[in-house]
Design an enzyme around this catalytic site. Structure first.
Site, PDB file in Angstrom:
ATOM      1  N   ASN A  62     -27.354   7.115  47.632  1.00 17.01           N
ATOM      2  CA  ASN A  62     -25.974   7.828  47.582  1.00 17.01           C
ATOM      3  C   ASN A  62     -25.350   7.703  46.221  1.00 17.01           C
ATOM      4  O   ASN A  62     -24.660   6.499  46.093  1.00 17.01           O
ATOM      5  CB  ASN A  62     -25.142   7.314  49.005  1.00 17.01           C
ATOM      6  CG  ASN A  62     -23.734   7.888  49.106  1.00 17.01           C
ATOM      7  OD1 ASN A  62     -23.476   8.809  48.107  1.00 17.01           O
ATOM      8  ND2 ASN A  62     -22.822   7.000  49.495  1.00 17.01           N
ATOM      9  N   TRP A  63     -25.229   8.754  45.528  1.00 20.14           N
ATOM     10  CA  TRP A  63     -24.754   8.428  44.042  1.00 20.14           C
ATOM     11  C   TRP A  63     -23.367   8.261  43.972  1.00 20.14           C
ATOM     12  O   TRP A  63     -22.942   7.837  42.965  1.00 20.14           O
ATOM     13  CB  TRP A  63     -25.330   9.208  43.422  1.00 20.14           C
ATOM     14  CG  TRP A  63     -26.982   9.631  42.911  1.00 20.14           C
ATOM     15  CD1 TRP A  63     -27.859   8.424  43.391  1.00 20.14           C
ATOM     16  CD2 TRP A  63     -27.765  10.465  42.056  1.00 20.14           C
ATOM     17  NE1 TRP A  63     -28.912   8.930  43.085  1.00 20.14           N
ATOM     18  CE2 TRP A  63     -28.584   9.949  42.242  1.00 20.14           C
ATOM     19  CE3 TRP A  63     -26.921  11.492  41.479  1.00 20.14           C
ATOM     20  CZ2 TRP A  63     -29.979  10.812  41.513  1.00 20.14           C
ATOM     21  CZ3 TRP A  63     -28.148  12.178  40.647  1.00 20.14           C
ATOM     22  CH2 TRP A  63     -29.518  11.771  40.813  1.00 20.14           C
ATOM     23  N   LYS A  64     -22.697   8.657  45.040  1.00 17.75           N
ATOM     24  CA  LYS A  64     -21.227   8.725  45.061  1.00 17.75           C
ATOM     25  C   LYS A  64     -20.604   9.403  43.911  1.00 17.75           C
ATOM     26  O   LYS A  64     -21.540  10.666  43.414  1.00 17.75           O
ATOM     27  CB  LYS A  64     -20.797   7.289  45.017  1.00 17.75           C
ATOM     28  CG  LYS A  64     -21.335   6.550  46.135  1.00 17.75           C
ATOM     29  CD  LYS A  64     -20.795   5.407  46.485  1.00 17.75           C
ATOM     30  CE  LYS A  64     -21.305   4.544  47.753  1.00 17.75           C
ATOM     31  NZ  LYS A  64     -20.404   3.268  48.136  1.00 17.75           N
ATOM     32  N   HIS A  72     -18.860   9.701  55.277  1.00 20.26           N
ATOM     33  CA  HIS A  72     -18.778   8.562  54.924  1.00 20.26           C
ATOM     34  C   HIS A  72     -17.588   7.815  54.432  1.00 20.26           C
ATOM     35  O   HIS A  72     -16.459   8.538  54.342  1.00 20.26           O
ATOM     36  CB  HIS A  72     -19.497   8.723  53.130  1.00 20.26           C
ATOM     37  CG  HIS A  72     -19.738   7.362  52.261  1.00 20.26           C
ATOM     38  ND1 HIS A  72     -18.728   6.583  51.842  1.00 20.26           N
ATOM     39  CD2 HIS A  72     -20.834   6.856  52.226  1.00 20.26           C
ATOM     40  CE1 HIS A  72     -19.225   5.556  51.611  1.00 20.26           C
ATOM     41  NE2 HIS A  72     -20.525   5.656  51.679  1.00 20.26           N
ATOM     42  N   GLU A 126     -15.710   6.301  52.318  1.00 20.80           N
ATOM     43  CA  GLU A 126     -14.724   6.766  51.404  1.00 20.80           C
ATOM     44  C   GLU A 126     -14.167   8.060  51.596  1.00 20.80           C
ATOM     45  O   GLU A 126     -13.250   8.113  51.198  1.00 20.80           O
ATOM     46  CB  GLU A 126     -15.749   6.476  50.082  1.00 20.80           C
ATOM     47  CG  GLU A 126     -15.979   5.241  49.940  1.00 20.80           C
ATOM     48  CD  GLU A 126     -17.482   4.902  49.144  1.00 20.80           C
ATOM     49  OE1 GLU A 126     -17.831   5.974  48.551  1.00 20.80           O
ATOM     50  OE2 GLU A 126     -17.941   3.698  48.897  1.00 20.80           O
ATOM     51  N   GLU A 172     -22.660   2.059  58.362  1.00 29.18           N
ATOM     52  CA  GLU A 172     -22.244   1.266  57.286  1.00 29.18           C
ATOM     53  C   GLU A 172     -20.879   0.222  57.540  1.00 29.18           C
ATOM     54  O   GLU A 172     -19.806   0.933  57.513  1.00 29.18           O
ATOM     55  CB  GLU A 172     -22.090   2.156  55.947  1.00 29.18           C
ATOM     56  CG  GLU A 172     -23.118   3.040  55.817  1.00 29.18           C
ATOM     57  CD  GLU A 172     -23.419   3.667  54.208  1.00 29.18           C
ATOM     58  OE1 GLU A 172     -24.232   3.344  53.641  1.00 29.18           O
ATOM     59  OE2 GLU A 172     -22.112   4.295  54.303  1.00 29.18           O
ATOM     60  N   GLY A 187     -20.515  -1.804  48.727  1.00 28.72           N
ATOM     61  CA  GLY A 187     -20.098  -2.362  47.388  1.00 28.72           C
ATOM     62  C   GLY A 187     -19.405  -3.638  47.080  1.00 28.72           C
ATOM     63  O   GLY A 187     -19.242  -3.897  46.056  1.00 28.72           O
ATOM     64  N   SER A 202     -24.364  -2.545  50.773  1.00 29.26           N
ATOM     65  CA  SER A 202     -24.878  -3.793  49.834  1.00 29.26           C
ATOM     66  C   SER A 202     -26.406  -3.872  50.215  1.00 29.26           C
ATOM     67  O   SER A 202     -27.025  -5.006  50.026  1.00 29.26           O
ATOM     68  CB  SER A 202     -24.299  -5.165  49.843  1.00 29.26           C
ATOM     69  OG  SER A 202     -22.794  -4.780  49.531  1.00 29.26           O
ATOM     70  N   GLY A 217     -26.111   2.830  47.927  1.00 27.54           N
ATOM     71  CA  GLY A 217     -25.195   3.317  46.982  1.00 27.54           C
ATOM     72  C   GLY A 217     -25.721   2.674  45.476  1.00 27.54           C
ATOM     73  O   GLY A 217     -26.766   3.026  44.988  1.00 27.54           O
ATOM     74  N   GLY A 218     -24.995   1.544  45.443  1.00 32.68           N
ATOM     75  CA  GLY A 218     -25.168   0.742  43.703  1.00 32.68           C
ATOM     76  C   GLY A 218     -26.759   0.544  43.512  1.00 32.68           C
ATOM     77  O   GLY A 218     -27.142   1.038  42.660  1.00 32.68           O
TER      78      GLY A 218
HETATM   79  P1  PGA Z   1     -23.691   0.099  48.518  1.00 34.30           P
HETATM   80  O1  PGA Z   1     -22.947   1.577  49.133  1.00 34.30           O
HETATM   81  O2  PGA Z   1     -24.982   0.056  48.938  1.00 34.30           O
HETATM   82  O3  PGA Z   1     -23.169   0.221  47.214  1.00 34.30           O
HETATM   83  O4  PGA Z   1     -22.788  -0.938  49.251  1.00 34.30           O
HETATM   84  C1  PGA Z   1     -23.493   2.095  50.426  1.00 34.30           C
HETATM   85  C2  PGA Z   1     -22.891   3.450  50.833  1.00 34.30           C
HETATM   86  O5  PGA Z   1     -21.774   3.559  50.519  1.00 34.30           O
HETATM   87  O6  PGA Z   1     -23.576   4.217  51.184  1.00 34.30           O
END
Ligand code: PGA
Length: 252
Positions: free
Chosen positions: A9-11, A96, A98, A168, A174, A214, A235-236
């Site tokens: 997930n690149w965000k 998501h 966010e 999640e 993150g 994470s 994500g990251g």
């Molecule tokens: P993260 O993000 O791996 O950077 O914690 C996961 C996500 O929000 O899908």
């Protein structure tokens, strides 16, 4: 047997040029994933979809990070399902945390998106998860149950097993403060139980449930070793090709 799924997930990261360069770099991983019976893909910003899809074609999942539930209309800034389909995109994240936090995305709204995606033969990756406050209050399961029940309202049995669910916990996204594999398993197992109650055992056994928050190359294997965790939404650690490759190799 549920196939494992590794989804990046690149965000709000990577310009179209960066996205295309990255897609070319990770393309060889598709073959590797296939030989290990792992589904792999990336969910990318709307403006990156076309370029990334052109490079990855059908070798990997290329998904959107968000979509509107209506096919067209006066919704400035939104992206519709027909727009995605025109690019050959058939997967989208929904809900998501966010988007729930910054864009007022409620489970009711997620439900409209899930229904619209399924109606269009697309796969929703429905994200759920609790805040730190809810976790500390010991209310995780009640909270997640509400998200699942509301999000899946009116979803027919034959469609339910197509949905991917991503658990999640917000406090782990993150932050580097990831939930233990035991917590991940406990909640993923509980989500499967909810699906069983809403539908039946067969459906529950088919639905893929991912853990996210994470996830890194050094912990992905632990999560995937749990019975009810079918993959990861990352994500990251999905933003660099070498790290994305390591994530895959560590679950092969
Ligand atoms: P993260 O993000 O791996 O950077 O914690 C996961 C996500 O929000 O899908």
């Amino acid at each position: 047997m549920r196939r494992k799924l590794l989804l990046g997930n690149w965000k709000m990261n990577k310009t179209p040029s960066e996205a295309k360069a990255f897609a070319s770099e990770i393309k060889p991983l598709a073959k590797e994933a296939k030989s290990h019976k792992i589904d792999i893909g990336v969910c990318v910003p709307a403006v990156d979809l076309e370029g990334v899809k052109k490079i990855l074609k059908k070798s990997m999942i290329v998904g959107a990070e968000n979509v509107h539930y209506l096919p067209s209309g006066a919704y400035t800034g939104e992206v519709s399902i027909p727009m995605l389909k025109d690019l050959g995109i058939n997967v989208s994240l929904v809900g998501h945390s966010e988007r729930r936090e910054y864009d007022n995305e409620t489970s009711e709204k997620c439900n409209l998106k899930i229904l619209a995606l399924l109606e269009n033969d697309m796969i929703p990756v429905y994200c759920c998860g609790e805040s730190l406050e809810t976790y500390e209050a010991g209310k995780t399961k009640a909270f997640v149950k509400e998200q699942i029940v509301t999000g899946l309202k009116d979803v027919k049995k034959e469609d339910a097993s197509k949905i991917v669910i991503a658990y999640e916990p917000i406090w782990s996204i993150g932050t580097g403060k990831n939930a233990s594999k035991e917590i991940a398993e406990d909640v993923c197992k509980y989500i499967r139980k909810i699906i069983r109650e809403l539908y039946d055992t067969k459906t529950a056994n088919r639905v893929r449930i991912l853990y996210g928050g994470s996830v890194k190359p050094n912990n992905i294997k632990d999560y995937l070793s749990e019975k009810d965790v079918d993959g990861a939404l990352v994500g990251g650690a999905s933003l660099k090709a070498d790290s994305f490759q390591e994530l895959l190799r560590n679950i092969e």
